[in-house]
Scaffold this active site. Sequence first.
Site, PDB file in Angstrom:
ATOM      1  N   HIS A 119      35.885  56.311  31.221  1.00  0.00           N
ATOM      2  CA  HIS A 119      35.218  56.375  32.517  1.00  0.00           C
ATOM      3  C   HIS A 119      36.269  56.103  33.594  1.00  0.00           C
ATOM      4  O   HIS A 119      37.101  55.219  33.452  1.00  0.00           O
ATOM      5  CB  HIS A 119      34.108  55.326  32.588  1.00  0.00           C
ATOM      6  CG  HIS A 119      33.447  55.291  33.930  1.00  0.00           C
ATOM      7  ND1 HIS A 119      33.033  56.434  34.566  1.00  0.00           N
ATOM      8  CD2 HIS A 119      33.159  54.264  34.763  1.00  0.00           C
ATOM      9  CE1 HIS A 119      32.507  56.109  35.740  1.00  0.00           C
ATOM     10  NE2 HIS A 119      32.569  54.804  35.888  1.00  0.00           N
ATOM     11  N   ASN A 140      35.427  57.477  41.420  1.00  0.00           N
ATOM     12  CA  ASN A 140      34.421  57.276  40.382  1.00  0.00           C
ATOM     13  C   ASN A 140      33.224  58.189  40.666  1.00  0.00           C
ATOM     14  O   ASN A 140      32.501  57.974  41.630  1.00  0.00           O
ATOM     15  CB  ASN A 140      34.006  55.799  40.403  1.00  0.00           C
ATOM     16  CG  ASN A 140      32.927  55.477  39.379  1.00  0.00           C
ATOM     17  OD1 ASN A 140      32.378  56.368  38.736  1.00  0.00           O
ATOM     18  ND2 ASN A 140      32.624  54.199  39.250  1.00  0.00           N
ATOM     19  N   CYS A 179      26.897  55.334  34.852  1.00  0.00           N
ATOM     20  CA  CYS A 179      28.188  55.951  34.498  1.00  0.00           C
ATOM     21  C   CYS A 179      28.304  56.242  33.004  1.00  0.00           C
ATOM     22  O   CYS A 179      29.192  56.982  32.587  1.00  0.00           O
ATOM     23  CB  CYS A 179      29.337  55.050  34.935  1.00  0.00           C
ATOM     24  SG  CYS A 179      29.240  54.588  36.663  1.00  0.00           S
TER      25      CYS A 179
HETATM   26  N1  ACO Z   1      39.561  47.200  51.852  1.00  0.00           N
HETATM   27  C1  ACO Z   1      40.112  46.030  52.198  1.00  0.00           C
HETATM   28  N2  ACO Z   1      39.660  44.848  51.743  1.00  0.00           N
HETATM   29  C2  ACO Z   1      38.623  44.879  50.876  1.00  0.00           C
HETATM   30  C3  ACO Z   1      38.011  46.074  50.487  1.00  0.00           C
HETATM   31  C4  ACO Z   1      38.518  47.264  51.011  1.00  0.00           C
HETATM   32  N3  ACO Z   1      38.004  48.465  50.685  1.00  0.00           N
HETATM   33  N4  ACO Z   1      37.008  45.764  49.628  1.00  0.00           N
HETATM   34  C5  ACO Z   1      37.001  44.443  49.493  1.00  0.00           C
HETATM   35  N5  ACO Z   1      37.959  43.903  50.250  1.00  0.00           N
HETATM   36  C6  ACO Z   1      38.297  42.506  50.411  1.00  0.00           C
HETATM   37  C7  ACO Z   1      37.140  41.593  50.085  1.00  0.00           C
HETATM   38  O1  ACO Z   1      36.270  41.498  51.190  1.00  0.00           O
HETATM   39  C8  ACO Z   1      37.860  40.294  49.803  1.00  0.00           C
HETATM   40  O2  ACO Z   1      38.162  39.683  51.027  1.00  0.00           O
HETATM   41  P1  ACO Z   1      37.975  38.097  51.212  1.00  0.00           P
HETATM   42  O3  ACO Z   1      38.902  37.497  50.195  1.00  0.00           O
HETATM   43  O4  ACO Z   1      38.382  37.901  52.628  1.00  0.00           O
HETATM   44  O5  ACO Z   1      36.534  37.847  50.924  1.00  0.00           O
HETATM   45  C9  ACO Z   1      39.170  40.742  49.174  1.00  0.00           C
HETATM   46  O6  ACO Z   1      39.315  42.140  49.494  1.00  0.00           O
HETATM   47  C10 ACO Z   1      39.209  40.580  47.679  1.00  0.00           C
HETATM   48  O7  ACO Z   1      37.994  41.041  47.161  1.00  0.00           O
HETATM   49  P2  ACO Z   1      37.753  41.086  45.629  1.00  0.00           P
HETATM   50  O8  ACO Z   1      36.375  41.605  45.361  1.00  0.00           O
HETATM   51  O9  ACO Z   1      38.166  39.810  45.012  1.00  0.00           O
HETATM   52  O10 ACO Z   1      38.817  42.200  45.219  1.00  0.00           O
HETATM   53  P3  ACO Z   1      39.202  42.624  43.778  1.00  0.00           P
HETATM   54  O11 ACO Z   1      40.633  42.409  43.568  1.00  0.00           O
HETATM   55  O12 ACO Z   1      38.247  42.099  42.749  1.00  0.00           O
HETATM   56  O13 ACO Z   1      38.976  44.181  43.871  1.00  0.00           O
HETATM   57  C11 ACO Z   1      37.342  45.795  43.237  1.00  0.00           C
HETATM   58  C12 ACO Z   1      37.708  44.707  44.201  1.00  0.00           C
HETATM   59  C13 ACO Z   1      38.340  46.931  43.366  1.00  0.00           C
HETATM   60  C14 ACO Z   1      35.955  46.344  43.563  1.00  0.00           C
HETATM   61  C15 ACO Z   1      37.394  45.211  41.820  1.00  0.00           C
HETATM   62  O14 ACO Z   1      36.609  44.062  41.731  1.00  0.00           O
HETATM   63  C16 ACO Z   1      36.934  46.160  40.792  1.00  0.00           C
HETATM   64  O15 ACO Z   1      37.632  47.084  40.462  1.00  0.00           O
HETATM   65  N6  ACO Z   1      35.768  45.958  40.207  1.00  0.00           N
HETATM   66  C17 ACO Z   1      35.213  46.882  39.276  1.00  0.00           C
HETATM   67  C18 ACO Z   1      34.165  47.548  39.942  1.00  0.00           C
HETATM   68  C19 ACO Z   1      34.188  49.022  39.787  1.00  0.00           C
HETATM   69  O16 ACO Z   1      35.111  49.678  39.386  1.00  0.00           O
HETATM   70  N7  ACO Z   1      33.067  49.536  40.153  1.00  0.00           N
HETATM   71  C20 ACO Z   1      32.879  50.910  40.119  1.00  0.00           C
HETATM   72  C21 ACO Z   1      31.546  51.113  39.680  1.00  0.00           C
HETATM   73  S1  ACO Z   1      31.331  50.443  38.150  1.00  0.00           S
HETATM   74  C22 ACO Z   1      31.299  51.643  37.163  1.00  0.00           C
HETATM   75  O17 ACO Z   1      31.587  52.727  37.454  1.00  0.00           O
HETATM   76  C23 ACO Z   1      30.916  51.324  35.922  1.00  0.00           C
END
Ligand code: ACO
Length: 342
Positions: free
Chosen positions: A269, A299, A129
Amino acid sequence: MQQRTNHQLSEYSLKTDRCASILGTGSYLPEYIMTNAKLESMVDTTDEWIRTRTGIRERRIAAAHETTSDMAAAAAAAALKNASISAEEVSMIICATVTPDMFFPSTACFVQSKIGALHAVCFDVSAACSGFLYAMEIARQFIASGQQKIILVLGADKLSTIVNWKDRNTCVLFGDGAGAALLGHREGSGGILATSMGSNGSLANILYTPGGGSAAPTTSENVDQKLATIHMNGRETYKHAVKAMVDSSEKVLAQAGLTINDITCIIPHQANLRIIEAIADRLHVPLNLFHLNLDRYGNTSAAAVAIALHEAAQTKNFRPGDLILLVVFGGGLTWAASIVQW
Ligand code: ACO
């Protein structure tokens, strides 16, 4: 925003040999809109979860026949038109992508052929990215040294081809698209004033595609295990993204002798609204200083900041002298920030 004096501006200009300015921008987004409602029918998720955790409402998905270079070439054509520059005048094409058409030739070479940039030297940059800002900085150095005149910088990704559409943790986050900027020297503009870049390869495994390369070549077993798809530790990525983007913003501001109050617009980003809110909080700036489009496109990896730059240039009525902060983070880990004087 504080008004900058001519004296201050000339000081910034002196820091570069031959400054590299943005001569034009363009973007391309595929036609098909995949809504959160559509994803609800594919994996165990909800529109509400996706919106509240990420800010994303919909994303664009390229057609099966549409390649990364097709999208990049369309963005390039738009940028050439925007800058009133012909393809023959382009002396170099740098394409940032992690979803090249093929391992080789480079996607930049395919773009060269598609737009008719007969005189260009072409290569790709792999920095996930962060790739577009890495490519902009490479371009800046070639222009500053006087070795190249007009460089086409592209950020293009067809992430839909490396997404595991059964993994709700990742498939809701990504989209396809391309953005382009033409860089060259323009009298009277400071152009790219400063860039700060960084990488940390020891954290490669929090965001990566383990299969498909020499480490785990394409075998039917590896394909079954979905190794050639995006694997991500979301929480770790979130944590490092916020820290790296705040740190590199502060570093690049210090390098340019500026403060955040000098900045007209921040183009980050476009990964996740919560990441951007956390950055706004730590930089002590309002959210409306950021140009955001992740609600519409998700993204799009290397394309994200390039598409956002084009959109901001079209809609925000930047004036000469305005200072734009671009800041990115991606797999590698990689990160970068640049300040551009319009
Ligand atoms: N729908 C419903 N539930 C979901 C989903 C979904 N799409 N995805 C995950 N969950 C669930 C998980 O399984 C978990 O369930 P559990 O507690 O029963 O195990 C629960 O939601 C919480 O999961 P977390 O990973 O703790 O959720 P979080 O609040 O951290 O959000 C997210 C997840 C959005 C991915 C967050 O961690 C994030 O934004 N991370 C940054 C990653 C990112 O933006 N990556 C993009 C690529 S990186 C880049 O571009 C540089």
